[in-house]
Write an enzyme that holds these catalytic residues in place. Structure first.
Site, PDB file in Angstrom:
ATOM      1  N   GLY A  15     -24.787 -20.255 -30.732  1.00 50.97           N
ATOM      2  CA  GLY A  15     -25.140 -20.162 -29.314  1.00 50.97           C
ATOM      3  C   GLY A  15     -25.231 -18.758 -28.746  1.00 50.97           C
ATOM      4  O   GLY A  15     -25.177 -18.590 -27.520  1.00 50.97           O
ATOM      5  N   SER A  16     -25.415 -17.746 -29.592  1.00 52.68           N
ATOM      6  CA  SER A  16     -25.466 -16.385 -29.028  1.00 52.68           C
ATOM      7  C   SER A  16     -26.745 -16.162 -28.221  1.00 52.68           C
ATOM      8  O   SER A  16     -26.735 -15.438 -27.228  1.00 52.68           O
ATOM      9  CB  SER A  16     -25.306 -15.322 -30.120  1.00 52.68           C
ATOM     10  OG  SER A  16     -26.459 -15.245 -30.928  1.00 52.68           O
ATOM     11  N   ARG A  68     -34.901 -41.064 -35.438  1.00 49.74           N
ATOM     12  CA  ARG A  68     -35.132 -39.713 -34.935  1.00 49.74           C
ATOM     13  C   ARG A  68     -35.857 -39.782 -33.587  1.00 49.74           C
ATOM     14  O   ARG A  68     -35.543 -39.063 -32.651  1.00 49.74           O
ATOM     15  CB  ARG A  68     -36.005 -38.968 -35.957  1.00 49.74           C
ATOM     16  CG  ARG A  68     -35.892 -37.485 -35.949  1.00 49.74           C
ATOM     17  CD  ARG A  68     -36.137 -36.928 -37.340  1.00 49.74           C
ATOM     18  NE  ARG A  68     -37.469 -37.193 -37.858  1.00 49.74           N
ATOM     19  CZ  ARG A  68     -38.546 -36.409 -37.627  1.00 49.74           C
ATOM     20  NH1 ARG A  68     -38.426 -35.322 -36.918  1.00 49.74           N
ATOM     21  NH2 ARG A  68     -39.713 -36.697 -38.146  1.00 49.74           N
ATOM     22  N   ARG A  94     -33.154 -29.152 -35.925  1.00 52.47           N
ATOM     23  CA  ARG A  94     -33.821 -30.411 -36.268  1.00 52.47           C
ATOM     24  C   ARG A  94     -35.331 -30.283 -36.163  1.00 52.47           C
ATOM     25  O   ARG A  94     -35.832 -29.610 -35.278  1.00 52.47           O
ATOM     26  CB  ARG A  94     -33.369 -31.530 -35.322  1.00 52.47           C
ATOM     27  CG  ARG A  94     -32.082 -32.075 -35.762  1.00 52.47           C
ATOM     28  CD  ARG A  94     -31.487 -33.088 -34.853  1.00 52.47           C
ATOM     29  NE  ARG A  94     -30.177 -33.320 -35.400  1.00 52.47           N
ATOM     30  CZ  ARG A  94     -29.934 -34.174 -36.376  1.00 52.47           C
ATOM     31  NH1 ARG A  94     -30.889 -34.941 -36.848  1.00 52.47           N
ATOM     32  NH2 ARG A  94     -28.723 -34.279 -36.877  1.00 52.47           N
ATOM     33  N   LEU A  96     -38.799 -31.546 -35.079  1.00 56.55           N
ATOM     34  CA  LEU A  96     -39.139 -32.290 -33.870  1.00 56.55           C
ATOM     35  C   LEU A  96     -40.253 -33.294 -34.156  1.00 56.55           C
ATOM     36  O   LEU A  96     -41.144 -33.032 -34.967  1.00 56.55           O
ATOM     37  CB  LEU A  96     -39.582 -31.311 -32.797  1.00 56.55           C
ATOM     38  CG  LEU A  96     -38.512 -30.270 -32.474  1.00 56.55           C
ATOM     39  CD1 LEU A  96     -39.129 -29.063 -31.804  1.00 56.55           C
ATOM     40  CD2 LEU A  96     -37.411 -30.884 -31.635  1.00 56.55           C
ATOM     41  N   HIS A 112     -37.205 -17.231 -33.433  1.00 55.16           N
ATOM     42  CA  HIS A 112     -37.101 -17.239 -34.889  1.00 55.16           C
ATOM     43  C   HIS A 112     -36.843 -15.805 -35.367  1.00 55.16           C
ATOM     44  O   HIS A 112     -37.480 -14.875 -34.882  1.00 55.16           O
ATOM     45  CB  HIS A 112     -38.394 -17.786 -35.501  1.00 55.16           C
ATOM     46  CG  HIS A 112     -38.334 -17.900 -36.984  1.00 55.16           C
ATOM     47  ND1 HIS A 112     -37.590 -18.877 -37.606  1.00 55.16           N
ATOM     48  CD2 HIS A 112     -38.886 -17.139 -37.955  1.00 55.16           C
ATOM     49  CE1 HIS A 112     -37.693 -18.720 -38.923  1.00 55.16           C
ATOM     50  NE2 HIS A 112     -38.478 -17.675 -39.160  1.00 55.16           N
ATOM     51  N   ASP A 148     -42.074 -23.269 -36.817  1.00 52.90           N
ATOM     52  CA  ASP A 148     -42.144 -21.870 -36.363  1.00 52.90           C
ATOM     53  C   ASP A 148     -43.587 -21.368 -36.294  1.00 52.90           C
ATOM     54  O   ASP A 148     -43.876 -20.219 -36.643  1.00 52.90           O
ATOM     55  CB  ASP A 148     -41.311 -20.967 -37.296  1.00 52.90           C
ATOM     56  CG  ASP A 148     -39.870 -21.420 -37.403  1.00 52.90           C
ATOM     57  OD1 ASP A 148     -39.288 -21.800 -36.371  1.00 52.90           O
ATOM     58  OD2 ASP A 148     -39.315 -21.426 -38.516  1.00 52.90           O
ATOM     59  N   GLU A 177     -33.296 -10.273 -30.622  1.00 53.29           N
ATOM     60  CA  GLU A 177     -33.441 -11.652 -30.130  1.00 53.29           C
ATOM     61  C   GLU A 177     -32.863 -11.768 -28.723  1.00 53.29           C
ATOM     62  O   GLU A 177     -33.472 -12.356 -27.825  1.00 53.29           O
ATOM     63  CB  GLU A 177     -32.712 -12.638 -31.054  1.00 53.29           C
ATOM     64  CG  GLU A 177     -33.312 -12.754 -32.432  1.00 53.29           C
ATOM     65  CD  GLU A 177     -32.648 -13.856 -33.248  1.00 53.29           C
ATOM     66  OE1 GLU A 177     -32.319 -14.925 -32.712  1.00 53.29           O
ATOM     67  OE2 GLU A 177     -32.434 -13.643 -34.465  1.00 53.29           O
TER      68      GLU A 177
HETATM   69  C1  GRF Z   1     -31.022 -17.180 -34.439  1.00 50.72           C
HETATM   70  O1  GRF Z   1     -31.156 -16.223 -35.449  1.00 50.72           O
HETATM   71  C2  GRF Z   1     -32.339 -17.786 -34.099  1.00 50.72           C
HETATM   72  O2  GRF Z   1     -33.398 -16.888 -34.192  1.00 50.72           O
HETATM   73  C3  GRF Z   1     -32.472 -18.872 -35.126  1.00 50.72           C
HETATM   74  O3  GRF Z   1     -31.185 -19.383 -35.301  1.00 50.72           O
HETATM   75  C4  GRF Z   1     -30.220 -18.396 -34.930  1.00 50.72           C
HETATM   76  C5  GRF Z   1     -29.386 -18.990 -33.848  1.00 50.72           C
HETATM   77  O4  GRF Z   1     -28.343 -18.141 -33.500  1.00 50.72           O
HETATM   78  N1  GRF Z   1     -33.442 -19.852 -34.719  1.00 50.72           N
HETATM   79  P1  GRF Z   1     -27.499 -18.424 -32.180  1.00 50.72           P
HETATM   80  O5  GRF Z   1     -26.995 -19.869 -32.292  1.00 50.72           O
HETATM   81  O6  GRF Z   1     -28.408 -18.251 -30.996  1.00 50.72           O
HETATM   82  O7  GRF Z   1     -26.380 -17.449 -32.199  1.00 50.72           O
END
Ligand code: GRF
Length: 206
Positions: A15-16, A68, A94, A96, A112, A148, A177
């Site tokens: 969740g960062s 699903r 998951r 989609l 991504h 992606d 990110e």
């Molecule tokens: C990130 O590297 C994001 O790009 C990828 O999964 C990771 C998730 O990290 N899709 P976080 O849960 O947001 O810390």
């Protein structure tokens, strides 16, 4: 002042990126409110981040649904009930269904950890190192039916350094990110993104 954009976030893990969005919204850097965090994993740290920030945290257990499609229908329902304008996928692990993608076409983002279209799918940083690229990075894109593969909103590049490990490269990419995801949400909130085929035009602010 227009109403702030209502954002729902889907996350399966740490969740960062969700935290970066929450902090940007709280600091007034993006005209958006995070209204709900939905996870498919009960132990996802992202759920705790939401609770700690007073944001609704919803665990929707895939095992409680017959398919699903049914699980995703519940997710769509939860997002619609809360009047979500934009869904941000942030480490949601998951695949989609086409119905979900169609429902949120043009109003769902994913992030991504590669310079797409290079290295889609799992372990993007490991793929980049194995390929020997000198530049890696991150991409925010609209969600489409592929993995992606949707129209690209923003990208940021980072160097690959001698001696990099998957972890050190991932960490360098993650910094970017956390910068570009809130920036992409801001552009969306300001109504500046226009999708033409697979090209996203970024218009000047009015
Ligand atoms: C990130 O590297 C994001 O790009 C990828 O999964 C990771 C998730 O990290 N899709 P976080 O849960 O947001 O810390």
């Amino acid at each position: 002042m227009p109403e702030p954009l209502r954002v729902g976030v889907l996350a399966s893990g740490r969740g960062s990126n969700f935290r970066a969005l929450v902090e940007a919204a709280h600091a007034g850097r993006i005209p958006a409110t995070m209204v709900v965090l939905i996870s498919d994993r009960e132990t996802a740290p992202a759920l705790a981040i939401a609770r700690n920030h007073g944001i609704e945290a919803l665990f929707l257990d895939p095992q409680q649904y017959p398919s699903r499609e049914a699980h995703e229908k519940a997710i769509i329902g939860a997002l619609e009930e809360r009047g979500v304008d934009l869904v941000c996928h942030a480490g949601y692990m998951r695949i989609l269904t086409p119905a979900y993608v169609a429902h949120f076409r043009g109003r769902a983002f994913n992030i991504h950890p590669s310079l797409l279209p290079a290295f889609p799918g799992l372990h993007a940083q490991r793929q980049a190192l194995a390929h020997g690229v000198r530049v890696a990075g991150a991409t925010v894109h609209f969600v489409d039916e592929g993995v992606d593969s949707g129209p690209i909103v923003l990208q940021a590049a980072v160097p690959v350094l001698a001696g990099d490990t998957e972890e050190s490269l991932a960490q360098r990419i993650l910094v970017e990110e956390h910068r570009i995801y809130p920036e992409a949400v801001r552009l969306f909130a300001e109504g500046r993104l226009h999708i033409e085929g697979r090209i996203v035009q970024i218009r000047e602010s009015r």
